[in-house]
Every structure is written in structure tokens, then in C-alpha cells.
Write a protein that holds these residues in place. Structure first.
Motif, PDB file in Angstrom:
ATOM      1  N   GLY A  44       0.803  -1.224   0.000  1.00  0.00           N
ATOM      2  CA  GLY A  44       0.000   0.000   0.000  1.00  0.00           C
ATOM      3  C   GLY A  44       0.828   1.261   0.000  1.00  0.00           C
ATOM      4  N   ASN A  45       1.780   1.363   0.935  1.00  0.00           N
ATOM      5  CA  ASN A  45       2.585   2.572   1.030  1.00  0.00           C
ATOM      6  C   ASN A  45       3.607   2.673  -0.102  1.00  0.00           C
ATOM      7  N   GLY A  46       4.128   1.522  -0.556  1.00  0.00           N
ATOM      8  CA  GLY A  46       5.059   1.549  -1.680  1.00  0.00           C
ATOM      9  C   GLY A  46       4.386   2.048  -2.943  1.00  0.00           C
ATOM     10  N   PHE A  47       3.174   1.575  -3.195  1.00  0.00           N
ATOM     11  CA  PHE A  47       2.428   2.035  -4.370  1.00  0.00           C
ATOM     12  C   PHE A  47       2.102   3.519  -4.251  1.00  0.00           C
ATOM     13  N   ALA A  48       1.644   3.952  -3.067  1.00  0.00           N
ATOM     14  CA  ALA A  48       1.300   5.362  -2.867  1.00  0.00           C
ATOM     15  C   ALA A  48       2.528   6.245  -3.036  1.00  0.00           C
ATOM     16  N   LEU A  49       3.658   5.818  -2.485  1.00  0.00           N
ATOM     17  CA  LEU A  49       4.879   6.619  -2.599  1.00  0.00           C
ATOM     18  C   LEU A  49       5.343   6.709  -4.051  1.00  0.00           C
ATOM     19  N   ALA A  50       5.207   5.611  -4.793  1.00  0.00           N
ATOM     20  CA  ALA A  50       5.593   5.633  -6.207  1.00  0.00           C
ATOM     21  C   ALA A  50       4.739   6.631  -6.987  1.00  0.00           C
ATOM     22  N   VAL A  51       3.436   6.653  -6.711  1.00  0.00           N
ATOM     23  CA  VAL A  51       2.550   7.600  -7.395  1.00  0.00           C
ATOM     24  C   VAL A  51       2.905   9.036  -7.015  1.00  0.00           C
ATOM     25  N   LEU A  52       3.150   9.269  -5.734  1.00  0.00           N
ATOM     26  CA  LEU A  52       3.453  10.619  -5.268  1.00  0.00           C
ATOM     27  C   LEU A  52       4.777  11.131  -5.838  1.00  0.00           C
ATOM     28  N   ILE A  53       5.771  10.250  -5.934  1.00  0.00           N
ATOM     29  CA  ILE A  53       7.069  10.661  -6.466  1.00  0.00           C
ATOM     30  C   ILE A  53       6.995  10.898  -7.974  1.00  0.00           C
ATOM     31  N   ARG A  54       6.293  10.010  -8.689  1.00  0.00           N
ATOM     32  CA  ARG A  54       6.192  10.150 -10.143  1.00  0.00           C
ATOM     33  C   ARG A  54       5.410  11.391 -10.553  1.00  0.00           C
ATOM     34  N   THR A  55       4.562  11.898  -9.665  1.00  0.00           N
ATOM     35  CA  THR A  55       3.755  13.080  -9.970  1.00  0.00           C
ATOM     36  C   THR A  55       4.181  14.272  -9.103  1.00  0.00           C
ATOM     37  N   TYR A  56       5.489  14.360  -8.819  1.00  0.00           N
ATOM     38  CA  TYR A  56       5.988  15.401  -7.918  1.00  0.00           C
ATOM     39  C   TYR A  56       5.759  16.807  -8.466  1.00  0.00           C
ATOM     40  N   ARG A  57       5.575  16.951  -9.776  1.00  0.00           N
ATOM     41  CA  ARG A  57       5.353  18.283 -10.358  1.00  0.00           C
ATOM     42  C   ARG A  57       4.032  18.885  -9.890  1.00  0.00           C
ATOM     43  N   GLN A  58       3.103  18.031  -9.401  1.00  0.00           N
ATOM     44  CA  GLN A  58       1.824  18.510  -8.891  1.00  0.00           C
ATOM     45  C   GLN A  58       1.879  18.707  -7.380  1.00  0.00           C
ATOM     46  N   SER A  59       3.051  19.014  -6.864  1.00  0.00           N
ATOM     47  CA  SER A  59       3.271  19.054  -5.421  1.00  0.00           C
ATOM     48  C   SER A  59       2.457  20.154  -4.745  1.00  0.00           C
ATOM     49  N   SER A  60       2.138  19.905  -3.453  1.00  0.00           N
ATOM     50  CA  SER A  60       1.420  20.853  -2.609  1.00  0.00           C
ATOM     51  C   SER A  60       1.836  20.570  -1.169  1.00  0.00           C
ATOM     52  N   PRO A  61       1.498  21.441  -0.217  1.00  0.00           N
ATOM     53  CA  PRO A  61       1.846  21.158   1.183  1.00  0.00           C
ATOM     54  C   PRO A  61       1.281  19.820   1.672  1.00  0.00           C
ATOM     55  N   HIS A  63       0.677  17.255  -0.149  1.00  0.00           N
ATOM     56  CA  HIS A  63       1.474  16.239  -0.835  1.00  0.00           C
ATOM     57  C   HIS A  63       2.775  15.970  -0.073  1.00  0.00           C
ATOM     58  N   VAL A  64       3.392  17.026   0.470  1.00  0.00           N
ATOM     59  CA  VAL A  64       4.634  16.874   1.241  1.00  0.00           C
ATOM     60  C   VAL A  64       4.398  16.013   2.470  1.00  0.00           C
ATOM     61  N   TYR A  65       3.294  16.253   3.172  1.00  0.00           N
ATOM     62  CA  TYR A  65       2.992  15.452   4.363  1.00  0.00           C
ATOM     63  C   TYR A  65       2.701  13.996   3.997  1.00  0.00           C
ATOM     64  N   MET A  66       2.008  13.773   2.883  1.00  0.00           N
ATOM     65  CA  MET A  66       1.716  12.405   2.464  1.00  0.00           C
ATOM     66  C   MET A  66       2.994  11.638   2.144  1.00  0.00           C
ATOM     67  N   VAL A  67       3.940  12.287   1.477  1.00  0.00           N
ATOM     68  CA  VAL A  67       5.206  11.634   1.152  1.00  0.00           C
ATOM     69  C   VAL A  67       5.938  11.231   2.424  1.00  0.00           C
ATOM     70  N   ASN A  68       6.019  12.131   3.389  1.00  0.00           N
ATOM     71  CA  ASN A  68       6.724  11.839   4.635  1.00  0.00           C
ATOM     72  C   ASN A  68       6.023  10.750   5.437  1.00  0.00           C
ATOM     73  N   LEU A  69       4.702  10.754   5.433  1.00  0.00           N
ATOM     74  CA  LEU A  69       3.959   9.710   6.138  1.00  0.00           C
ATOM     75  C   LEU A  69       4.202   8.346   5.497  1.00  0.00           C
ATOM     76  N   ALA A  70       4.220   8.298   4.172  1.00  0.00           N
ATOM     77  CA  ALA A  70       4.479   7.043   3.473  1.00  0.00           C
ATOM     78  C   ALA A  70       5.896   6.536   3.739  1.00  0.00           C
ATOM     79  N   VAL A  71       6.865   7.433   3.755  1.00  0.00           N
ATOM     80  CA  VAL A  71       8.248   7.036   4.048  1.00  0.00           C
ATOM     81  C   VAL A  71       8.359   6.480   5.463  1.00  0.00           C
ATOM     82  N   SER A  72       7.710   7.137   6.405  1.00  0.00           N
ATOM     83  CA  SER A  72       7.720   6.666   7.790  1.00  0.00           C
ATOM     84  C   SER A  72       7.128   5.259   7.907  1.00  0.00           C
ATOM     85  N   ASP A  73       6.018   5.036   7.219  1.00  0.00           N
ATOM     86  CA  ASP A  73       5.380   3.714   7.269  1.00  0.00           C
ATOM     87  C   ASP A  73       6.261   2.630   6.655  1.00  0.00           C
ATOM     88  N   ILE A  74       6.894   2.946   5.531  1.00  0.00           N
ATOM     89  CA  ILE A  74       7.743   1.958   4.860  1.00  0.00           C
ATOM     90  C   ILE A  74       8.952   1.604   5.717  1.00  0.00           C
TER      91      ILE A  74
END
Length: 348
Positions: A44-61, A63-74
Motif C-alpha cells: 500500500g505505502n510503496g504504491f502510494a509513494l511511487a505515485v506521489l514521487i512520479r507526480t511530484y510536479r503537482q506538489s502541494s503542502p 502532498h509533502v505530508y503524504m510523502v513523509n507519512l508514506a516514508v515513515s510507514d515503509i
């Protein structure tokens, strides 16, 4: 604010009654639960992190928290297989002192980082709905990154003293132990104090912040004028986030903290029976598994309440499909031509 030691103190006792009655239950439940959490959490978190990283150009605040939460979980679920091995081997640790310290530390860091990242996401959503004009100026990606760095530093430093306790030899069984409680009274008293500190700073305070934010969000949504209801999508995502975060707290975080506090007080009593101690220890096993399972709930937060997460997924799917079709078109031979002609065309 230590997670592993404060949890594991409630998992054993010096009496033969408890040791013989709880070990089999603990080994079976932990090994099964941690295996399942590892698979679901990584996928779940690996897939979410891959989507978030591949679409980093659409970043928002957010989005930043979601990336960090996914990294913490992994990072957390990657250490759970070490716990599975420990309980499959019936309480025998073979992986060395360093990994013993890191695996206990990582579970604790994930628990409280998850709570604080959820609080930061709730504040961000609160400002976007209740103070939309000020939100444009106050909430930026750079500030969100600074908040995330602050959360990582605070949680990691506050847990660093507990990296000092690692594996040890059990004198009764001559086994190398990990995730086990200290045996002397002074260490237990220190653990009780740390439990209350983590309860207040790591759970109660951020939970109160989250509840206040949600109360403000609900009030703002209910008092919206018909002209403001065009922001229906923002309100829907806010409601989804409220439901998912509250369920995560009620299922994962709250039972663990309440049970841990009760049991640490329970240990100081001398009038408890064997059956009471066993029942209390089994409840610790269940609540710790639920606490570790928060890594499996977070992908739901990304998908149902993340800003544009499903749009990111759709755009990623389109880009992958488009690149695949482009490669296929390049490899497809020219219609009506022969293999020899294709080779001549390539040579030219």
C-alpha cells in the motif's frame, strides 16, 4: 516516549504462570499479525509513494505530508520481519544487538511520526477551509517541508535514549532476548514516567489539536452559504479525512495508549491473580498489533482524502499508457512493406 520497551514490559513477568501461559499466544499472534502488516504496508505505502514521487510536479503542502507519512510507514514495516523471526523462533534473537535496537526504535518512531503528520495534515485542511485567503499566504510547500523536518528531528531525538537498550541474555532460559522489558525496579519507574510523557506529548496533545481542527472544519462546512458550496470537492475530501483519521486513532492509537497506561499501573499491584495478569498481557499483544497496523490504514488516507491523489494516479496511468503506445508504434513495421525493405529503411 519509547514504544518498544514500554510495550514489551507488559508482555512478560517473572512468574512461571505468566511465562508458560502467554508465550505461545504471543508468538503466534505477533508472527501472524506482523507478517500480514508487512505485506499490506509495503504494498500500500510503496504504491502510494511511487505515485506521489512520479507526480511530484503537482506538489502541494498536503502532498509533502503524504510523502513523509508514506516514508515513515515503509521504514517501519521493513523492520517488522525481524520481529516475525524473533517470535517464530519462540523468543530467541539471532540478528545482533544493532538490529535489535533499530527495530524497536523504528516502530516507536513510526507510531508518533504518523500521529504528528496526521495532525499537520489536519491543520493544513483546517486552514484551507476555514481561512482560505490566509491559507494561500501561510501554507506553502517550503513551510510544510520545514514542519516535516521538525517532526522527524523531534521524534527521533526524543526516542534516542532508548537506542541504548538492546539484546540481553535471559539467565533462566539462556536465550538471547530482544523487545523484552527491564527487570530492575529503577528502570521500570523510569519507564512509567516516560509513558506519561509520551502519552501527553505524543498522543493527547496532537489528538486534541486534530479534534479542534475537525470541529472548526465541520462548523465551517455547515455554515457555508450557497455561493460557497461550489467548493464541494474540498469539503468532501475534508470529511473523508476526518473519518479516516478518527478511525485510525480509535482503532490503532487510542486502545494502545490506554491499555499501556493501565497495565503499567497494574504492574505495581501485588494483589493480582494469575488469570488477571494473563488477560492483561494478552490485551497488550492485541493492542500493539493494532498500533502497528496504522501503517496499513494510511494508504486509505492518501486515496480518499489526498489532494488530487486519484487524479495523480489517473495522470500516471495515462503517461504510462502513452509511453507504451509510443514504444509499440516505433517497433511496429511499416504496413505493406517486407522485412528486407524495413532493413533498408532503417539503414537509410
Amino acid at each position: 516516549m519509547e514504544h518498544g520497551n514500554m510495550t514489551d514490559i507488559v508482555e512478560s513477568n517473572s512468574t512461571e504462570c505468566q511465562m508458560s501461559s502467554i508465550d505461545d499466544f504471543r508468538n503466534q499472534v505477533y508472527s501472524t499479525s506482523y507478517s500480514l502488516i508487512t505485506v499490506l504496508g509495503l504494498v500500500g505505502n510503496g504504491f502510494a509513494l511511487a505515485v506521489l514521487i512520479r507526480t511530484y510536479r503537482q506538489s502541494s503542502p498536503f502532498h509533502v505530508y503524504m510523502v513523509n507519512l508514506a516514508v515513515s510507514d515503509i521504514l517501519c514495516v521493513m523492520t517488522l520481519p525481524l520481529r516475525v523471526l524473533y517470535y517464530v523462533n519462540k523468543g530467541q534473537w539471532y540478528q545482533g544487538d544493532f538490529l535489535c535496537r533499530i527495530s524497536s526504535y523504528a516502530l516507536y518512531v513510526n507510531l508518533y511520526c504518523s500521529i504528528y503528520f496526521m495532525a499537520a495534515m489536519s491543520i493544513t485542511r483546517f486552514l484551507a477551509i476555514v481561512f482560505p485567503v490566509q491559507n494561500m499566504r501561510l501554507v506553502t510547500e517550503n513551510r510544510a517541508r520545514l514542519v516535516c523536518v521538525g517532526i522527524w528531528v523531534f521524534i527521533c531525538l526524543s526516542s534516542s535514549p532508548f537506542l541504548m537498550s538492546g539484546q540481553h541474555i535471559d539467565e533462566k532460559t539462556n536465550k538471547t532476548k530482544c523487545f523484552e522489558p527491564p527487570q530492575n525496579g529503577k528502570s521500570v519507574k523510569k519507564l512509567v514516567v516516560l509513558n506519561y510523557l509520551s502519552l501527553v506529548l505524543g498522543f493527547v496533545l496532537p489528538f486534541l489539536v486534530i479534534l479542534l481542527c475537525y470541529a472548526g472544519i465541520v462548523r465551517a462546512l455547515l455554515s457555508r452559504t450557497s455561493a460557497a458550496r461550489r467548493q464541494r470537492d474540498t469539503g468532501t475530501k475534508a470529511i473523508r479525512m476526518i473519518v479516516i483519521v478518527l478511525l485510525t486513532f480509535l482503532i490503532s492509537f487510542m486502545p494502545y495508549h490506554i491499555q499501556r497506561t493501565i497495565h503499567l499501573s497494574f504492574l505495581s499491584r501485588n494483589d493480582t491473580t494469575c488469570s488477571e495478569r494473563i488477560a492483561m498481557q494478552k490485551s497488550v499483544v492485541v493492542t500493539l498489533c493494532l498500533a502497528a497496523a496504522n501503517s496499513c490504514f494510511d494508504p486509505l488516507l492518501y486515496f480518499f482524502s489526498g489532494e488530487g491523489f486519484r487524479n495523480r494516479l489517473s495522470s500516471l496511468r495515462r503517461s504510462v499508457t502513452g509511453s507504451t503506445l509510443h514504444r509499440t508504434a516505433r517497433l511496429k513495421p511499416i504496413e505493406g512493406s517486407k522485412p528486407g525493405e524495413n532493413q533498408q529503411l532503417k539503414a537509410s
